[in-house]
Design a protein around this motif. Sequence first.
Motif, mmCIF file in Angstrom:
data_model
loop_
_atom_site.group_PDB
_atom_site.id
_atom_site.type_symbol
_atom_site.label_atom_id
_atom_site.label_comp_id
_atom_site.label_asym_id
_atom_site.label_seq_id
_atom_site.Cartn_x
_atom_site.Cartn_y
_atom_site.Cartn_z
ATOM 1 N N GLU A 62 0.833 -1.197 0.000
ATOM 2 C CA GLU A 62 0.000 0.000 0.000
ATOM 3 C C GLU A 62 0.870 1.252 0.000
ATOM 4 O OE1 GLU A 62 -3.092 0.135 2.896
ATOM 5 O OE2 GLU A 62 -3.789 -1.889 2.404
ATOM 6 N N GLU A 64 0.564 4.145 1.366
ATOM 7 C CA GLU A 64 0.777 4.830 2.641
ATOM 8 C C GLU A 64 1.762 4.103 3.550
ATOM 9 O OE1 GLU A 64 -2.521 4.254 1.595
ATOM 10 O OE2 GLU A 64 -2.844 6.281 0.853
ATOM 11 N N HIS A 94 -3.603 3.638 -4.706
ATOM 12 C CA HIS A 94 -3.296 3.262 -3.330
ATOM 13 C C HIS A 94 -2.146 2.274 -3.175
ATOM 14 C CE1 HIS A 94 -6.885 5.388 -2.084
ATOM 15 N NE2 HIS A 94 -7.557 4.742 -3.014
#
Length: 167
Positions: A62, A64, A94
Amino acid sequence: MTVVSVSMPEELLERIDTFSEEHGYTGRSEVIREAARNLLGEFEDRRLEDRDLMAVVTVLFEYETTSVEERMMQLRHEHEGLVASNFHSHVGEHHCMELFVLEGTLEEVSAFVGKIRATRDTLTVDYSVTPVDGFDPASGLGPLSGHSDPEDGESASDAADDAGHGH
């Protein structure tokens, strides 16, 4: 036979039970035993020992999750003699993909893939291995490939920790 307790997300357990029923296994223990044998045997192909190999390793995580990206960079530097090339790409909104091209021995490639699998929060790890010294397609020895797909927050490192080791 020894009984072992393993922690895993409920969704993964449900998938194992469904797989067991659909494929005629006697139960989840048989599925887990076969999966463990397959994982442990992935890099035991005697035809690849003592050969010069090229490997491609693809990691998805991912966007993040900066700790994964930092770990990928750290592994690249730790194994600069093995990593011939490295490519980072954004996948959708993402996710990120990290691609490594490796040149080395079976032991070196295996250790590198193990370290990537042990990285918390990776979503998938795919790889293929091909000998580059005297490769003969007629011999039937094509690329050796594998796939890892940690489920619902259970990272490869969680699984390794549960097994009592992290590689």
